[in-house]
Motif scaffolding. Structure first.
Motif, PDB file in Angstrom:
ATOM      1  N   ILE A 137       4.475  16.510   3.678  1.00 37.43           N
ATOM      2  CA  ILE A 137       3.982  15.680   2.572  1.00 37.43           C
ATOM      3  C   ILE A 137       3.663  16.550   1.362  1.00 37.43           C
ATOM      4  N   ALA A 138       3.033  17.704   1.603  1.00 38.74           N
ATOM      5  CA  ALA A 138       2.720  18.609   0.498  1.00 38.74           C
ATOM      6  C   ALA A 138       3.996  19.108  -0.175  1.00 38.74           C
ATOM      7  N   GLY A 139       5.031  19.412   0.627  1.00 43.55           N
ATOM      8  CA  GLY A 139       6.301  19.860   0.063  1.00 43.55           C
ATOM      9  C   GLY A 139       6.962  18.801  -0.788  1.00 43.55           C
ATOM     10  N   LEU A 140       6.831  17.538  -0.389  1.00 36.30           N
ATOM     11  CA  LEU A 140       7.388  16.444  -1.187  1.00 36.30           C
ATOM     12  C   LEU A 140       6.616  16.252  -2.488  1.00 36.30           C
ATOM     13  N   MET A 141       5.320  16.547  -2.481  1.00 37.98           N
ATOM     14  CA  MET A 141       4.485  16.422  -3.673  1.00 37.98           C
ATOM     15  C   MET A 141       4.704  17.578  -4.657  1.00 37.98           C
ATOM     16  N   ALA A 142       5.037  18.757  -4.126  1.00 36.41           N
ATOM     17  CA  ALA A 142       5.039  19.985  -4.918  1.00 36.41           C
ATOM     18  C   ALA A 142       6.224  20.069  -5.871  1.00 36.41           C
ATOM     19  N   GLN A 143       6.029  20.813  -6.937  1.00 41.24           N
ATOM     20  CA  GLN A 143       7.125  21.154  -7.827  1.00 41.24           C
ATOM     21  C   GLN A 143       7.828  22.399  -7.278  1.00 41.24           C
ATOM     22  N   ARG A 152      10.215  14.672  -6.245  1.00 39.66           N
ATOM     23  CA  ARG A 152      11.068  13.487  -6.401  1.00 39.66           C
ATOM     24  C   ARG A 152      10.322  12.246  -5.921  1.00 39.66           C
ATOM     25  N   PRO A 153      10.288  11.180  -6.727  1.00 37.85           N
ATOM     26  CA  PRO A 153       9.654   9.936  -6.267  1.00 37.85           C
ATOM     27  C   PRO A 153      10.493   9.274  -5.181  1.00 37.85           C
ATOM     28  N   LEU A 154       9.827   8.713  -4.199  1.00 38.96           N
ATOM     29  CA  LEU A 154      10.522   8.080  -3.077  1.00 38.96           C
ATOM     30  C   LEU A 154      10.320   6.571  -3.120  1.00 38.96           C
ATOM     31  N   THR A 155      11.316   5.861  -2.590  1.00 44.26           N
ATOM     32  CA  THR A 155      11.229   4.406  -2.545  1.00 44.26           C
ATOM     33  C   THR A 155      12.087   3.889  -1.404  1.00 44.26           C
ATOM     34  N   GLY A 156      11.781   2.644  -0.959  1.00 48.79           N
ATOM     35  CA  GLY A 156      12.586   2.040   0.104  1.00 48.79           C
ATOM     36  C   GLY A 156      11.737   1.613   1.293  1.00 48.79           C
ATOM     37  N   LYS A 157      12.377   1.591   2.467  1.00 48.67           N
ATOM     38  CA  LYS A 157      11.719   1.165   3.704  1.00 48.67           C
ATOM     39  C   LYS A 157      11.859   2.242   4.765  1.00 48.67           C
ATOM     40  N   VAL A 158      10.850   2.327   5.634  1.00 46.81           N
ATOM     41  CA  VAL A 158      10.911   3.213   6.786  1.00 46.81           C
ATOM     42  C   VAL A 158      10.323   2.458   7.981  1.00 46.81           C
ATOM     43  N   THR A 159      10.956   2.625   9.138  1.00 45.90           N
ATOM     44  CA  THR A 159      10.511   1.926  10.336  1.00 45.90           C
ATOM     45  C   THR A 159       9.847   2.907  11.287  1.00 45.90           C
ATOM     46  N   ILE A 206      13.694  13.744   9.422  1.00 46.55           N
ATOM     47  CA  ILE A 206      14.552  14.182   8.317  1.00 46.55           C
ATOM     48  C   ILE A 206      15.387  13.012   7.812  1.00 46.55           C
ATOM     49  N   GLU A 207      15.973  12.251   8.738  1.00 46.60           N
ATOM     50  CA  GLU A 207      16.806  11.106   8.361  1.00 46.60           C
ATOM     51  C   GLU A 207      15.974  10.029   7.655  1.00 46.60           C
ATOM     52  N   LYS A 208      14.782   9.778   8.164  1.00 42.68           N
ATOM     53  CA  LYS A 208      13.943   8.739   7.562  1.00 42.68           C
ATOM     54  C   LYS A 208      13.550   9.099   6.134  1.00 42.68           C
ATOM     55  N   LEU A 209      13.198  10.364   5.920  1.00 39.08           N
ATOM     56  CA  LEU A 209      12.802  10.783   4.578  1.00 39.08           C
ATOM     57  C   LEU A 209      13.994  10.833   3.630  1.00 39.08           C
ATOM     58  N   THR A 210      15.139  11.249   4.132  1.00 36.50           N
ATOM     59  CA  THR A 210      16.351  11.260   3.308  1.00 36.50           C
ATOM     60  C   THR A 210      16.686   9.852   2.833  1.00 36.50           C
ATOM     61  N   ASP A 211      16.532   8.870   3.720  1.00 37.49           N
ATOM     62  CA  ASP A 211      16.805   7.478   3.348  1.00 37.49           C
ATOM     63  C   ASP A 211      15.859   6.979   2.256  1.00 37.49           C
ATOM     64  N   LEU A 212      14.666   7.588   2.152  1.00 37.54           N
ATOM     65  CA  LEU A 212      13.718   7.211   1.102  1.00 37.54           C
ATOM     66  C   LEU A 212      14.010   7.931  -0.222  1.00 37.54           C
ATOM     67  N   GLY A 213      14.963   8.874  -0.184  1.00 43.55           N
ATOM     68  CA  GLY A 213      15.316   9.593  -1.404  1.00 43.55           C
ATOM     69  C   GLY A 213      14.823  11.027  -1.465  1.00 43.55           C
ATOM     70  N   ALA A 214      14.255  11.537  -0.357  1.00 44.60           N
ATOM     71  CA  ALA A 214      13.768  12.914  -0.349  1.00 44.60           C
ATOM     72  C   ALA A 214      14.928  13.911  -0.316  1.00 44.60           C
ATOM     73  N   ASP A 215      14.729  15.044  -0.946  1.00 39.68           N
ATOM     74  CA  ASP A 215      15.674  16.167  -0.867  1.00 39.68           C
ATOM     75  C   ASP A 215      15.139  17.106   0.210  1.00 39.68           C
ATOM     76  N   ILE A 216      15.513  16.859   1.456  1.00 39.48           N
ATOM     77  CA  ILE A 216      14.968  17.574   2.596  1.00 39.48           C
ATOM     78  C   ILE A 216      16.083  17.830   3.591  1.00 39.48           C
ATOM     79  N   GLN A 217      16.056  19.000   4.206  1.00 43.83           N
ATOM     80  CA  GLN A 217      17.064  19.310   5.219  1.00 43.83           C
ATOM     81  C   GLN A 217      16.496  20.257   6.263  1.00 43.83           C
ATOM     82  N   LEU A 218      16.987  20.095   7.472  1.00 42.45           N
ATOM     83  CA  LEU A 218      16.648  20.966   8.591  1.00 42.45           C
ATOM     84  C   LEU A 218      17.802  21.935   8.773  1.00 42.45           C
TER      85      LEU A 218
END
Length: 419
Positions: free
Chosen positions: A379-385, A10-17, A404-416
């Motif tokens: 990062i590899a998991g976000l890149m992978a199909q 999934r492509p990610l976009t947005g801001k992270v602090t 987890i929260e920061k990546l979710t805000d960018l649009g990642a499908d990730i969970q702990l």
């Protein structure tokens, strides 16, 4: 047991602090023991290493209040006592208690530090410095007993045989209340050392030269309370920059100090990464074709060893062949076998890593072999199909605040999740 599940591609976009620096705060908290009043730290990251340090401080008698990123510590109740072995053994940075306890009480009874297994990381430079300042060491069971003659360290001229961040900081902690002048030659120059020196000086210490290879410390009798802002985490910043270049469609990373990442950013620009660097942020564009480069880590201001692993997945996206040489930690290759499980053309060759790209990664079951290898797996998991399952995630939570929260805000499908 907890694990991280990522549905990649999934492509990610947005801001992270970027949060406060993990490698600073793990030294700043033990340094507070030296104060005779309340010290407040702002910008403290939400990581498990901080939780462990707070537990140790409270066990020793400190009063601790935490409100979000603000941490208030009153160290006046700290007792001269053996350190709690289990907690000490849980993180590498526990060795900073050696210097702070020696500086305050003239002695320290502590166990050996823990942390990630990255090969030999001896503490002989620390002990050599303490001995030069008048401390002797004996073993009491599983603990080391360090004690200064007449419970008072004295200044000394110390040459570090190799550049060591930990030994430089520990020597500073021991020296700020020592009698006389201490000179540290061949000192490490990392920004985290400047951060610790800034806190000590704000507490009333007299430290000069932090950030150069010669640090001079004039001992003082007392240190007082203060308030201190933790510097941004350059390793977290570099991790998100690599992530943005790998899977982003335009990501802005805020709270970044460019001067802490100059060599790293220069290497990314050599790869062809398009980004805009501002005063306190970096905007990473969507990338097209990137070219392979070779990486060699070295002490600051070179490319940080802690960024070698988070950068590796991005290298796998480049076209061509390259190698990665880590001159700091010989065993920092745990991520290689895990990336190979995902289809990466990557291997270890004696003391370096070779890779060939570009690679199309496939989701797999992998593990975090250490803190920064865990970042590489994310990062590899976000890149992978497909789906990637990461175990040993406790390593990751040691050093990346609210990841987890920061990546979710960018649009990642990730969970702990709990297994």
């Amino acid at each position: 047991m907890r694990k991280i599940i990522i549905n990649g591609g999934r492509p990610l976009t947005g801001k992270v602090t970027v949060s406060g620096a993990k490698n600073s705060v793990v030294a700043l908290i033990p340094a507070i023991i030296l104060a005779d009043g309340i010290v407040t730290l702002d910008g403290v990251p939400a990581i498990s290493d901080v939780d462990s340090l707070i537990d140790i401080m409270e066990t020793m008698g400190a009063s601790v209040r935490r409100d979000g990123e603000c941490l208030e510590i009153d160290p006046r109740g700290v007792q001269d006592m053996p350190m709690p072995f289990g907690k000490i053994n849980s993180l590498r940075a526990s060795y900073y208690f050696y210097g702070s306890l020696l500086g305050r009480f003239g002695q320290a009874i502590v166990g050996l530090p823990g942390g990630c297994d990255l090969g030999p990381r001896p503490i002989d430079l620390h002990l050599k410095a303490f001995e030069a300042m008048g401390a002797s060491m004996t073993y009491e069971g599983s603990n080391m007993h360090l004690v200064a003659g007449d419970k008072q360290l004295h200044g000394a001229h110390i040459f570090m045989d190799t550049v060591s961040v930990g030994a430089t900081i520990n020597t500073m902690l021991a020296a700020v209340k020592a009698h006389g002048r201490t000179v540290i030659e061949n000192a490490a120059r990392e920004p985290e050392i400047i951060d610790v020196a800034t806190l000590l000086n704000n507490m009333g210490a007299r430290v000069r030269g932090a950030g150069t290879d010669v640090i001079i410390i004039e001992g003082v009798e007392k240190l007082h309370g203060t308030r201190h802002q933790v510097i941004p985490d350059r390793i977290e910043a570099g991790t998100y920059i690599a992530l943005a270049a790998a899977v982003g469609q335009g990501i802005q990373i805020d709270n970044v100090l460019y001067e802490h990442l100059e060599s790293y950013i220069a290497k990314l620009e050599e790869m062809g990464v398009r980004m805009t660097v501002s005063e306190d942020s970096v905007f990473v564009e969507k990338q097209e074709q990137l070219k392979a480069v070779s990486i060699k880590t070295s002490p600051y201001p070179g490319v940080a060893t802690d960024l070698q692993q988070p950068l590796t997945p991005l290298l796998l996206k480049t076209t061509g062949n390259g190698r990665i040489i880590d001159t700091i930690y010989e065993k920092r290759v745990g991520h290689v076998a895990e990336l190979a499980k995902m289809g990466a053309q990557i291997a270890t060759r004696s003391n370096y890593i070779t890779y060939q790209g570009p690679n199309e990664l496939i989701g797999a079951q992998v593990k975090a072999t250490d803190l920064r290898a865990g970042a590489a797996m994310i990062i590899a998991g976000l890149m992978a199909q497909g789906q990637t399952e990461i175990t040993n995630v406790e390593f990751i939570l040691r050093g990346y605040s609210n990841i987890i929260e920061k990546l979710t805000d960018l649009g990642a499908d990730i969970q702990l999740i709990e297994d």
